[in-house]
Design a protein around this motif. Structure first.
Motif, PDB file in Angstrom:
ATOM      1  N   LYS A   7      -9.490 -26.463 -17.477  1.00 28.18           N
ATOM      2  CA  LYS A   7     -10.353 -26.915 -16.869  1.00 28.18           C
ATOM      3  C   LYS A   7     -10.867 -27.785 -16.954  1.00 28.18           C
ATOM      4  O   LYS A   7     -10.434 -28.877 -18.541  1.00 28.18           O
ATOM      5  CB  LYS A   7     -11.574 -25.671 -16.932  1.00 28.18           C
ATOM      6  N   GLY A 152     -22.720 -24.487 -16.875  1.00 24.88           N
ATOM      7  CA  GLY A 152     -21.389 -23.990 -17.628  1.00 24.88           C
ATOM      8  C   GLY A 152     -20.433 -23.295 -16.991  1.00 24.88           C
ATOM      9  O   GLY A 152     -19.532 -23.228 -18.260  1.00 24.88           O
ATOM     10  N   ASP A 155     -16.699 -22.516 -17.040  1.00 27.04           N
ATOM     11  CA  ASP A 155     -16.223 -22.536 -18.385  1.00 27.04           C
ATOM     12  C   ASP A 155     -15.010 -20.730 -18.091  1.00 27.04           C
ATOM     13  O   ASP A 155     -14.858 -20.130 -18.654  1.00 27.04           O
ATOM     14  CB  ASP A 155     -16.862 -22.360 -19.649  1.00 27.04           C
TER      15      ASP A 155
END
Ligand code: ASP
Ligand code: MG
Length: 412
Positions: A7, A152, A155
């Motif tokens: 990632k 976020g 993730d």
């Protein structure tokens, strides 16, 4: 072929040069024999810009359109990364969330992943594709609309793919070289951890460490995904970064693994509420309905049938909390004399699974803070963490003093 998930966060794909740099990393893992699933974030700053455009156009926006707009940054980086890899003669293809499809709940702007069917991407690997580049952060609701997973959220996309595809590891490339004992910008002696247990990482993430989205750590823990956090700006090596893993895989560790902080906390006190059965439900029910994330709660001793109730929440939810309490008062559901909001507090926490078997950590923490003249306003504890609210102006001092006192600069 074994599968690897890689990632790349916003700073690692911030421009075409950085995308090219990340592509070189990916090429190395392809040469190592992996089928690679790459999850990309939007270019750094892009999501903030999109969120700003939404708020400017429509302050009380329709969350479905928010998701349609805010998810778009990832589409660009996914396509660009696939093109870059193709230019390097690596067979690659991009996928938006709905194409996989990443099936989520319909909670727009904070959806949860429910299922990731693997057949589409597996079939492509079977035809010789080497890299699937997937736009992170996004999915599709049962109603067929685009969803996003909360800020976020890439993730979490990465860990969910690693779990679904049984990946050997999930590497999270970011702009820091791992997980630290605390924020190095605050405590210069902060030390990078080689390994950290899932439970500790989960606490640190939810207590304010921003390196991983909390939900991604929860998923990694549940599915035992080996998660590595490392920098895309440094030369790779086997010992690079921090491995987030089972506590059994960690031989030695300190009683306290890290110190976390969160700056934007507010302390709210309802003065003189009637102390009767059901009063907590009457207060926290409306707060939860109003979407206020209550964190710490303290009920004071009661005198003549009345008590004070204190709770903490993020500073940007103070208005919402006040409205919920005043509305409940007007409806006669609760009764209080005053509601006092203190928006100048911060939360400082020490975290470590060693606390399960060591006593005295709390006492030491309180001694250290008192020696610095820092007043503690609220305390909460769990099996592996102790959190305190202090005046925000003492936050950095508290973090430094605790880091020193627990000698976190030394490996356990
Ligand atoms: N681009 C999204 C954000 O900035 C998701 C992510 O990068 O993880 O929150
Ligand atoms: Mg991030």
């Amino acid at each position: 072929m074994p599968t690897l998930v890689m990632k790349f966060g916003g700073t690692s794909v911030a421009n075409l040069d950085r995308i090219a740099r990340a592509a070189k990393r990916i090429a190395v893992e392809v040469a190592n024999g992996y089928d690679v699933i790459v999850i990309v974030s939007a270019m750094s700053g892009k999501t903030n810009e999109l969120v700003g455009w939404v708020a400017e156009t429509s302050p009380l926006y329709d969350a479905r359109e928010y998701d349609a707009i805010v998810s778009s940054g990832e589409n660009v980086t996914a396509g660009l990364m696939a093109l870059r890899l193709q230019e390097m003669d690596i067979p690659a293809r991009s996928w938006q969330g709905w194409q996989v499809p990443v099936k989520t709940t319909s909670a727009h702007s904070s959806a949860r992943i429910e299922e990731i069917p693997t057949d589409n991407i597996h079939a492509k690997f079977g035809e010789g594709m080497k890299v699937a580049v997937v736009a992170g952060f996004q999915g599709i609701s049962p109603e067929g609309r685009i969803t996003t997973l909360g800020r976020g959220g890439s993730d979490t996309t990465a860990v969910a793919f690693a779990a679904a595809f049984g990946a050997e590891r999930c590497d999270i490339y970011t702009d820091v070289d791992g997980v630290y004992t605390t924020d190095p910008r605050i405590a210069s002696k902060a030390r990078k951890l080689d390994k950290i247990a899932y439970e500790e990482m989960l606490e640190l993430a939810s207590l304010g460490a921003k390196v991983l989205q909390t939900r991604s750590v929860e998923l990694a823990m549940r599915y035992k995904v080996r998660l590595r956090v490392l920098s895309s700006f440094e030369e790779p090596s086997d010992s690079a970064g921090t491995l987030v893993c089972d506590e059994e895989d960690i031989m030695e560790s300190n009683v306290v693994a890290g110190v976390a902080y969160s700056r934007d906390e507010a302390k709210m006190t309802l003065i003189s509420v009637a102390d009767r059965p059901g009063i907590a439900a009457a207060i926290f029910g409306p707060l939860s309905d109003a979407g206020v994330n209550v964190d710490m709660i303290v009920q004071n001793i009661s005198e003549e049938g009345r008590t004070d109730m204190t709770f903490s929440c993020p500073t940007d939810q103070v208005l919402r909390a006040e409205k919920a309490m005043n509305d409940a008062k007007e409806k006669g559901e609760i009764n209080f004399h005053d509601l006092v909001a203190d928006e100048g507090v911060a939360k400082v926490s020490v975290v470590g699974i060693g606390m399960r078997s060591h006593t005295g950590v709390a006492a030491k923490m309180f001694r250290v803070l008192s020696a610095e003249g820092i007043n503690i306003k609220v305390i909460t504890t769990s099996e592996i963490k102790i959190s305190v609210l202090v005046d925000r102006k003492y936050m950095e001092l508290a973090v430094q003093a605790l880091h020193d006192a627990f000698e976190l600069e030394k490996a356990g």
